[in-house]
Design a protein around this motif. Structure first.
Motif, PDB file in Angstrom:
ATOM      1  N   GLU A  89      -2.677  -2.799   4.945  1.00 43.99           N
ATOM      2  CA  GLU A  89      -3.721  -1.789   4.776  1.00 43.99           C
ATOM      3  C   GLU A  89      -3.183  -0.373   4.620  1.00 43.99           C
ATOM      4  OE1 GLU A  89      -6.037  -2.946   8.188  1.00 43.99           O
ATOM      5  OE2 GLU A  89      -7.505  -3.933   6.893  1.00 43.99           O
ATOM      6  N   ASN A  90      -2.095  -0.042   5.317  1.00 44.98           N
ATOM      7  CA  ASN A  90      -1.516   1.300   5.207  1.00 44.98           C
ATOM      8  C   ASN A  90      -0.117   1.295   4.626  1.00 44.98           C
ATOM      9  OD1 ASN A  90      -3.723   2.765   6.429  1.00 44.98           O
ATOM     10  ND2 ASN A  90      -3.154   1.689   8.286  1.00 44.98           N
ATOM     11  N   ALA A 127      -2.527   5.384   2.681  1.00 40.62           N
ATOM     12  CA  ALA A 127      -3.174   4.074   2.807  1.00 40.62           C
ATOM     13  C   ALA A 127      -2.867   3.282   1.540  1.00 40.62           C
ATOM     14  CB  ALA A 127      -4.683   4.226   2.990  1.00 40.62           C
ATOM     15  N   LYS A 130      -6.777   0.444  -2.936  1.00 39.82           N
ATOM     16  CA  LYS A 130      -7.832  -0.565  -2.840  1.00 39.82           C
ATOM     17  C   LYS A 130      -7.513  -1.802  -3.664  1.00 39.82           C
ATOM     18  CE  LYS A 130     -12.875  -1.119  -3.343  1.00 39.82           C
ATOM     19  NZ  LYS A 130     -12.761  -2.526  -3.368  1.00 39.82           N
ATOM     20  N   ILE A 133      -5.304  -3.994  -1.539  1.00 37.81           N
ATOM     21  CA  ILE A 133      -6.045  -4.565  -0.395  1.00 37.81           C
ATOM     22  C   ILE A 133      -6.983  -5.672  -0.891  1.00 37.81           C
ATOM     23  CG2 ILE A 133      -7.773  -4.072   1.381  1.00 37.81           C
ATOM     24  CD1 ILE A 133      -6.412  -1.292   1.666  1.00 37.81           C
ATOM     25  N   GLU A 137      -6.994  -9.599   0.315  1.00 41.07           N
ATOM     26  CA  GLU A 137      -8.188 -10.177   0.934  1.00 41.07           C
ATOM     27  C   GLU A 137      -8.699 -11.402   0.186  1.00 41.07           C
ATOM     28  OE1 GLU A 137     -10.829  -6.834   1.537  1.00 41.07           O
ATOM     29  OE2 GLU A 137      -9.687  -6.186   3.300  1.00 41.07           O
TER      30      GLU A 137
END
Length: 141
Positions: A89-90, A127, A130, A133, A137
């Protein structure tokens, strides 16, 4: 270096002669190459490899690398290199385990940390983007 990951990729490496030093074991610097092969397999499994990272506008330089050698690998030895996603995430943190393919004896543990850098501005991101990420996910168990 011992964090459990949520997604794993295993890669088989056959130790080539040119990776051996005068002590008849793999020269320590070559282990980094084995980690990279496993990291690429993990990123392919996630569906967001280096080409896709670059196409999305980000580079992911390694900012930290830790290795702990337990036993030296030898010429012709078959290795299993497991790359496990620990954080995403980061920053991108991956833990690794290099073991003998047949006996499962642990040879080396390692971890790497990478951060996203915007290719246009050359600024490090605080971060993960997106797009990365979302890719992770999609494949989470």
């Amino acid at each position: 270096m011992r964090s459990k990951g949520v997604i794993h990729a295993d890669t088989e490496i056959l130790v080539p002669f040119f990776d051996i030093d005068t002590m008849d074991v793999v020269w320590h610097g070559h282990y980094v190459k084995y980690l990279e092969v496993a990291r690429c397999a993990l990123l392919d499994k996630i569906g967001h490899n280096y080409t896709q990272m670059k196409d999305s506008g980000y580079a992911w330089p390694v900012i930290d690398l830790q290795l702990r050698y337990v036993r030296g690998a030898t010429f012709g030895q078959k290795l299993n290199v497991r790359a496990s996603l620990v954080e995403w995430e980061n920053r991108l943190k991956i833990s690794y385990l290099i073991s003998d393919l047949e006996s499962a004896e642990r040879l080396t543990r390692a971890s790497s940390v990478q951060v996203a850098v915007d290719l246009a501005s050359r600024e490090m991101q605080l971060a993960s983007p997106k797009v990365f990420i979302d890719a992770v996910e999609k494949v989470l168990p």
